[in-house]
Design a protein around this motif. Structure first.
Motif, PDB file in Angstrom:
ATOM      1  N   GLN A 317       0.746  -0.914  -0.170  1.00  0.00           N
ATOM      2  CA  GLN A 317      -0.029   0.012  -0.122  1.00  0.00           C
ATOM      3  C   GLN A 317       0.387   0.850  -0.087  1.00  0.00           C
ATOM      4  O   GLN A 317       1.817   1.042   1.476  1.00  0.00           O
ATOM      5  CB  GLN A 317      -0.414   0.005   1.438  1.00  0.00           C
ATOM      6  N   GLU A 331       3.952   0.154   2.433  1.00  0.00           N
ATOM      7  CA  GLU A 331       3.626  -1.026   4.125  1.00  0.00           C
ATOM      8  C   GLU A 331       3.399  -2.944   3.494  1.00  0.00           C
ATOM      9  O   GLU A 331       2.463  -2.754   2.283  1.00  0.00           O
ATOM     10  CB  GLU A 331       2.509  -0.445   4.835  1.00  0.00           C
ATOM     11  N   LEU A 334       0.573  -8.919   5.062  1.00  0.00           N
ATOM     12  CA  LEU A 334       0.573 -10.156   4.057  1.00  0.00           C
ATOM     13  C   LEU A 334      -1.196 -10.649   3.481  1.00  0.00           C
ATOM     14  O   LEU A 334      -1.935 -10.107   4.215  1.00  0.00           O
ATOM     15  CB  LEU A 334       0.539 -11.109   5.456  1.00  0.00           C
ATOM     16  N   ARG A 335      -1.188 -11.402   2.524  1.00  0.00           N
ATOM     17  CA  ARG A 335      -2.145 -11.790   2.517  1.00  0.00           C
ATOM     18  C   ARG A 335      -2.099 -13.520   2.057  1.00  0.00           C
ATOM     19  O   ARG A 335      -0.848 -13.763   1.948  1.00  0.00           O
ATOM     20  CB  ARG A 335      -2.851 -10.852   0.741  1.00  0.00           C
ATOM     21  N   PRO A 346      -5.853 -11.334   7.158  1.00  0.00           N
ATOM     22  CA  PRO A 346      -4.499 -11.018   8.387  1.00  0.00           C
ATOM     23  C   PRO A 346      -5.176 -11.091   9.878  1.00  0.00           C
ATOM     24  O   PRO A 346      -4.943 -11.879  10.843  1.00  0.00           O
ATOM     25  CB  PRO A 346      -4.145 -10.057   7.603  1.00  0.00           C
ATOM     26  N   ILE A 350      -3.400 -13.929  11.380  1.00  0.00           N
ATOM     27  CA  ILE A 350      -1.883 -13.635  12.014  1.00  0.00           C
ATOM     28  C   ILE A 350      -2.285 -14.372  13.581  1.00  0.00           C
ATOM     29  O   ILE A 350      -1.404 -14.847  13.939  1.00  0.00           O
ATOM     30  CB  ILE A 350      -1.908 -11.927  11.873  1.00  0.00           C
ATOM     31  N   ASN A 387       5.314  -5.708   8.989  1.00  0.00           N
ATOM     32  CA  ASN A 387       4.863  -5.481  10.500  1.00  0.00           C
ATOM     33  C   ASN A 387       5.412  -6.405  11.296  1.00  0.00           C
ATOM     34  O   ASN A 387       5.588  -7.625  10.474  1.00  0.00           O
ATOM     35  CB  ASN A 387       3.294  -5.771  10.281  1.00  0.00           C
ATOM     36  N   GLN A 392       7.565 -12.309  17.364  1.00  0.00           N
ATOM     37  CA  GLN A 392       8.643 -12.688  16.192  1.00  0.00           C
ATOM     38  C   GLN A 392       9.393 -11.966  16.883  1.00  0.00           C
ATOM     39  O   GLN A 392      10.502 -12.498  16.864  1.00  0.00           O
ATOM     40  CB  GLN A 392       8.262 -11.519  15.010  1.00  0.00           C
ATOM     41  N   ASP A 449       3.128   1.073  15.339  1.00  0.00           N
ATOM     42  CA  ASP A 449       1.854   1.324  15.045  1.00  0.00           C
ATOM     43  C   ASP A 449       1.150   1.798  15.464  1.00  0.00           C
ATOM     44  O   ASP A 449       0.552   1.442  16.879  1.00  0.00           O
ATOM     45  CB  ASP A 449       1.909  -0.057  14.460  1.00  0.00           C
ATOM     46  N   ASP A 450      -0.020   1.895  14.822  1.00  0.00           N
ATOM     47  CA  ASP A 450      -1.487   1.990  15.206  1.00  0.00           C
ATOM     48  C   ASP A 450      -1.674   3.035  17.011  1.00  0.00           C
ATOM     49  O   ASP A 450      -2.294   3.024  17.542  1.00  0.00           O
ATOM     50  CB  ASP A 450      -2.199   0.725  16.029  1.00  0.00           C
ATOM     51  N   GLN A 473      -5.674   4.649  13.492  1.00  0.00           N
ATOM     52  CA  GLN A 473      -6.873   5.065  12.313  1.00  0.00           C
ATOM     53  C   GLN A 473      -8.243   5.474  12.038  1.00  0.00           C
ATOM     54  O   GLN A 473      -9.061   6.520  11.947  1.00  0.00           O
ATOM     55  CB  GLN A 473      -7.438   3.932  11.583  1.00  0.00           C
ATOM     56  N   GLY A 507      -4.905   5.345   7.572  1.00  0.00           N
ATOM     57  CA  GLY A 507      -6.012   5.027   7.669  1.00  0.00           C
ATOM     58  C   GLY A 507      -7.024   6.245   6.676  1.00  0.00           C
ATOM     59  O   GLY A 507      -8.454   6.477   6.962  1.00  0.00           O
ATOM     60  N   GLU A 509      -9.398   8.212   3.994  1.00  0.00           N
ATOM     61  CA  GLU A 509      -9.734   8.101   2.595  1.00  0.00           C
ATOM     62  C   GLU A 509     -10.777   9.446   2.320  1.00  0.00           C
ATOM     63  O   GLU A 509     -11.517   9.201   1.339  1.00  0.00           O
ATOM     64  CB  GLU A 509     -11.629   6.942   3.334  1.00  0.00           C
ATOM     65  N   GLY A 527      -3.004   5.213   2.888  1.00  0.00           N
ATOM     66  CA  GLY A 527      -5.275   4.949   3.168  1.00  0.00           C
ATOM     67  C   GLY A 527      -5.589   4.860   1.548  1.00  0.00           C
ATOM     68  O   GLY A 527      -5.160   5.479   0.549  1.00  0.00           O
ATOM     69  N   TYR A 528      -6.703   3.931   1.652  1.00  0.00           N
ATOM     70  CA  TYR A 528      -7.663   4.389   0.694  1.00  0.00           C
ATOM     71  C   TYR A 528      -8.152   4.789   0.136  1.00  0.00           C
ATOM     72  O   TYR A 528      -7.935   4.686  -1.853  1.00  0.00           O
ATOM     73  CB  TYR A 528      -8.773   3.194   1.196  1.00  0.00           C
ATOM     74  N   PRO A 533      -4.427  -1.772  -0.821  1.00  0.00           N
ATOM     75  CA  PRO A 533      -3.399  -2.382  -0.466  1.00  0.00           C
ATOM     76  C   PRO A 533      -3.079  -3.545  -2.102  1.00  0.00           C
ATOM     77  O   PRO A 533      -4.503  -3.743  -2.620  1.00  0.00           O
ATOM     78  CB  PRO A 533      -3.117  -3.988   0.587  1.00  0.00           C
TER      79      PRO A 533
HETATM   80  P1  C2E Z   1      -1.890  -2.450  10.353  1.00  0.00           P
HETATM   81  O1  C2E Z   1      -0.739  -2.395  10.354  1.00  0.00           O
HETATM   82  O2  C2E Z   1      -3.028  -0.958  11.054  1.00  0.00           O
HETATM   83  O3  C2E Z   1      -2.317  -2.337   8.383  1.00  0.00           O
HETATM   84  C1  C2E Z   1      -3.350  -1.898   8.637  1.00  0.00           C
HETATM   85  C2  C2E Z   1      -4.439  -2.761   8.067  1.00  0.00           C
HETATM   86  O4  C2E Z   1      -5.356  -0.980   7.772  1.00  0.00           O
HETATM   87  C3  C2E Z   1      -4.220  -3.632   6.645  1.00  0.00           C
HETATM   88  O5  C2E Z   1      -5.428  -3.850   6.928  1.00  0.00           O
HETATM   89  C4  C2E Z   1      -5.051  -1.905   5.837  1.00  0.00           C
HETATM   90  O6  C2E Z   1      -5.680  -2.672   4.356  1.00  0.00           O
HETATM   91  C5  C2E Z   1      -5.558  -1.331   6.441  1.00  0.00           C
HETATM   92  N1  C2E Z   1      -5.804  -0.225   5.699  1.00  0.00           N
HETATM   93  C6  C2E Z   1      -4.875   1.468   4.698  1.00  0.00           C
HETATM   94  N2  C2E Z   1      -6.049   2.257   4.774  1.00  0.00           N
HETATM   95  C7  C2E Z   1      -7.075   1.887   5.062  1.00  0.00           C
HETATM   96  C8  C2E Z   1      -8.239   2.791   5.108  1.00  0.00           C
HETATM   97  O7  C2E Z   1      -8.173   4.290   4.491  1.00  0.00           O
HETATM   98  N3  C2E Z   1      -8.941   3.010   5.166  1.00  0.00           N
HETATM   99  C9  C2E Z   1      -9.411   1.542   6.377  1.00  0.00           C
HETATM  100  N4  C2E Z   1     -10.363   1.431   7.027  1.00  0.00           N
HETATM  101  N5  C2E Z   1      -8.174   0.337   6.388  1.00  0.00           N
HETATM  102  C10 C2E Z   1      -7.430   0.914   5.802  1.00  0.00           C
HETATM  103  P2  C2E Z   1      -4.683  -5.802   6.615  1.00  0.00           P
HETATM  104  O8  C2E Z   1      -3.814  -5.722   5.445  1.00  0.00           O
HETATM  105  O9  C2E Z   1      -6.080  -6.655   6.426  1.00  0.00           O
HETATM  106  O10 C2E Z   1      -3.702  -5.937   7.542  1.00  0.00           O
HETATM  107  C11 C2E Z   1      -4.922  -6.152   9.139  1.00  0.00           C
HETATM  108  C12 C2E Z   1      -3.628  -5.525  10.629  1.00  0.00           C
HETATM  109  O11 C2E Z   1      -3.039  -7.122   9.769  1.00  0.00           O
HETATM  110  C13 C2E Z   1      -2.420  -5.061   9.966  1.00  0.00           C
HETATM  111  O12 C2E Z   1      -2.717  -4.235  10.940  1.00  0.00           O
HETATM  112  C14 C2E Z   1      -1.208  -5.782  10.990  1.00  0.00           C
HETATM  113  O13 C2E Z   1      -1.328  -5.560  11.646  1.00  0.00           O
HETATM  114  C15 C2E Z   1      -1.516  -6.752  10.851  1.00  0.00           C
HETATM  115  N6  C2E Z   1      -0.308  -7.699   9.597  1.00  0.00           N
HETATM  116  C16 C2E Z   1      -0.358  -7.623   8.325  1.00  0.00           C
HETATM  117  N7  C2E Z   1       0.887  -8.237   7.909  1.00  0.00           N
HETATM  118  C17 C2E Z   1       1.456  -8.960   8.469  1.00  0.00           C
HETATM  119  C18 C2E Z   1       2.390  -9.624   8.320  1.00  0.00           C
HETATM  120  O14 C2E Z   1       3.493  -9.287   7.462  1.00  0.00           O
HETATM  121  N8  C2E Z   1       2.957  -9.384   9.895  1.00  0.00           N
HETATM  122  C19 C2E Z   1       2.155  -9.092  11.043  1.00  0.00           C
HETATM  123  N9  C2E Z   1       3.708  -9.446  11.646  1.00  0.00           N
HETATM  124  N10 C2E Z   1       1.596  -8.527  10.767  1.00  0.00           N
HETATM  125  C20 C2E Z   1       0.533  -8.466   9.680  1.00  0.00           C
END
Ligand code: C2E
Ligand code: CA
Length: 547
Positions: A317, A331, A334-335, A346, A350, A387, A392, A449-450, A473, A507, A509, A527-528, A533
């Motif tokens: 993304q 960023e 993972l899918r 995720p 995860i 992330n 880990q 993060d967050d 977000q 986040g 939008e 953000g979207y 992504p």
């Molecule tokens: P995160 O690190 O907070 O990642 C951002 C999440 O917000 C991503 O969801 C992304 O798709 C989503 N997002 C981005 N922009 C926007 C937006 O404008 N609006 C909204 N509503 N959402 C948006 P995703 O890809 O489903 O990932 C969710 C969480 O999974 C991530 O949160 C992260 O904590 C975890 N994750 C993803 N990949 C990995 C990885 O490789 N390793 C680890 N440990 N955690 C991961």
């Protein structure tokens, strides 16, 4: 005869007292005895040296156990034996009884008169939990087995746990945590019906076994317990407010054996925790089905990892500059694509990767895949964020692995950001710091993060010298219309900048949020509004149009 200390000042006795948890005593022929300091403290004895301690100890023995106790003592007195052993309940300073075993030996002179009386009193932790003085997990298991011996037995078992107990320990130290457990145990004892039994089964969990109960009885117990837990007095000045999670299994309808009763109660309990805590869950067929589905999910996920990460893919993304709107970072997210679980996100996989420890292998794969991908794109200025969760980092060699990959690919470490997810912040900061220091020494960047949620956020900001914070977000999406969110965003940015940290607003939008970001001087946006992504190939095309 006058009392004296002869023979009581004994180095061996003193050493024993120092190295053992047991209570020791020795009494010389004058009837003067010496007690280990722990005994003096726990049983409120008049001092380390006591005259005629027999009467004092006898007064501490539980009235129901006195007959046995007296019988054993008189066997010694009348010369029947020189060794004795007796179990009884003994009253502690706080009024609670603990179960103890006392073993002693007497030495007599030629006339048979006792000249030494020595012994040890051991806590029988086999049954009683030393902190709460209630029956422990072994007794619970035994009682349940007993119950099922009766083929018409019916009733319910509840596991009742304190939510986020780790936070209590962090805030009030372990002894504060113990105090909270003790107080809660007392309150629970007070509210359960006389025919129900209370046990402490582990750290922050109790069990309540209630024969002949129906579901509404268990609901009523939970309601009372939850009410009581709202206010636990830790000291004159400190009240702690707890919430409780409970899982209940009714038998025989949902469990025909003791093992199933324990297992299903545990599953209901886990479900209550997973669904957000502070609630009671009754075991049902649906929980069983969910459980089986999760087992299958875990198995398929494991298989994918072992099959050389089959189905795993990184999406990217863009993260843009608020003024030029050009892509400066990305960023890696993972899918996992799988036919049997096509909708797994995720948020689903995860946690399972973390629970199973597979996150370590997958996390390494993520780092290597992301770095090799950026190399392929050939954009030397692009920064990639990956992330990383606490699990880990916990194993200790994550930093070494990352540095090895950087070296192998000849990658510029200043173009890699490690994003620590929120869950990192609640854990052992010193361990985190060690790993992060190794990375930062080699100029890898670290992001929180967050940021904004979680009680420890501000502490962490101080402890972990991060390079970047990413604002949660929910504050970002709310910051155009909601004054509080706007203020939070504003102040996180001010605070971070004052500590020389950059800020990413994620986040984003809408264009309106971009305006806010510009006004508040966020450093980057994600953000979207810019892009969801996307797969590597698509991101590569976006990059080409970016320059
Ligand atoms: P995160 O690190 O907070 O990642 C951002 C999440 O917000 C991503 O969801 C992304 O798709 C989503 N997002 C981005 N922009 C926007 C937006 O404008 N609006 C909204 N509503 N959402 C948006 P995703 O890809 O489903 O990932 C969710 C969480 O999974 C991530 O949160 C992260 O904590 C975890 N994750 C993803 N990949 C990995 C990885 O490789 N390793 C680890 N440990 N955690 C991961
Ligand atoms: Ca992230």
């Amino acid at each position: 005869m006058e009392f004296n200390n002869e023979g009581l000042d004994n180095i061996f006795f003193e050493s024993l007292c120092k190295i053992s948890e047991d209570y020791y005593f020795m009494e010389n022929e004058t009837g003067r005895s010496r007690w280990s300091p722990t005994a003096v403290n726990d049983f409120d004895l008049p001092g380390e040296y006591v005259n005629s301690s027999g009467a004092i100890i006898r007064s501490l023995v539980h009235p129901d156990d006195l007959k046995r106790y007296d019988a054993e003592i008189s066997r010694i007195k009348n010369g029947e034996t020189d060794f004795y052993q007796v179990d009884y309940r003994m009253r502690k300073r706080n009024g609670d009884y603990i179960k103890v075993g006392c073993r002693g030996n007497v030495i007599r002179n030629d006339e048979g008169r006792i000249i030494w009386f020595t012994g040890v009193i051991t806590r029988l932790n086999g049954e009683v939990d030393p902190t709460t003085q209630i029956a422990n997990v072994y007794v619970a298991a035994r009682d349940i087995v007993e119950t099922f011996k009766n083929s018409t037995a019916k009733g319910a078992l509840m596991y009742l746990g304190i939510d986020n107990f780790k936070r209590i320990n962090d805030l009030y130290t372990f002894s504060g945590g113990d105090e909270v457990i003790k107080k809660l145990a007392l309150k629970l004892k007070g509210i359960i019906p006389p025919s129900a039994m209370l046990y402490r089964i582990d750290g922050d969990r109790f069990a309540i076994h209630y024969p002949y109960a129906v579901a509404s009885d268990m609901q009523a117990i939970y309601n009372r317990a939850a009410e009581e837990a709202k206010e636990i007095r830790l000291s004159e000045k400190v009240d702690v407010s707890l919430t409780l999670s409970a899982g209940v299994c009714m038998y025989p309808q949902n469990a025909e054996t003791p093992e199933k009763l324990r297992r299903n109660t545990q599953r209901a309990f886990e479900r209550a925790k997973r669904e957000g805590k502070n609630q009671i869950t009754f075991y049902s067929q649906e929980i069983r089905e969910q459980y089986i589905k999760k087992l299958r999910f875990t198995e398929v996920l494991k298989h994918s990892v072992k099959e050389n990460f089959k189905g795993f893919e990184l999406y990217y993304q863009p993260i843009v500059d608020p003024v030029t709107r050009k892509i400066v970072e990305c960023e890696a997210l993972l899918r996992w694509k799988n036919d049997e679980f096509p909708k797994a996100s995720p948020a689903d996989f995860i946690p399972v990767l973390e629970e199973t420890g597979l996150i370590k292998e997958v996390g390494e794969w993520v780092v290597e895949t992301a770095i090799s991908q950026v190399k392929k794109w050939g954009d030397n200025d692009l920064i990639v964020n990956v992330n990383v969760s606490y699990k880990q980092l916990k194993d200790g060699n994550f930093a070494e692995y990352v540095l090895k990959i950087i070296d192998e690919y000849g990658y510029d470490p200043t173009k890699l950001v490690i994003e620590l997810t929120e869950s990192c912040k609640a854990h052992d900061i010193s361990l985190l710091m060690k790993t992060l220091d190794k990375l930062r020494e080699q100029h890898v960047l670290v992001a929180l993060d967050d940021f904004g949620t979680g009680y420890a956020s501000l502490d962490v900001l101080q402890d972990v010298s991060a390079d970047l914070v990413k604002i949660e977000q929910k504050f970002v999406s709310g910051c155009r219309d909601n004054k509080v969110d706007r203020n939070i965003v504003k102040h996180i940015i001010l605070l971070a900048h004052s500590l020389d940290m950059k800020v990413c607003m994620e986040g984003v939008e809408t264009e309106e949020i971009c305006q806010v970001a510009e006004e508040e001087k966020a450093d980057t946006l994600q953000g979207y509004y810019f892009s969801r992504p996307v797969p590597a190939e698509e991101f590569g095309r976006m990059l080409q149009g970016n320059r």
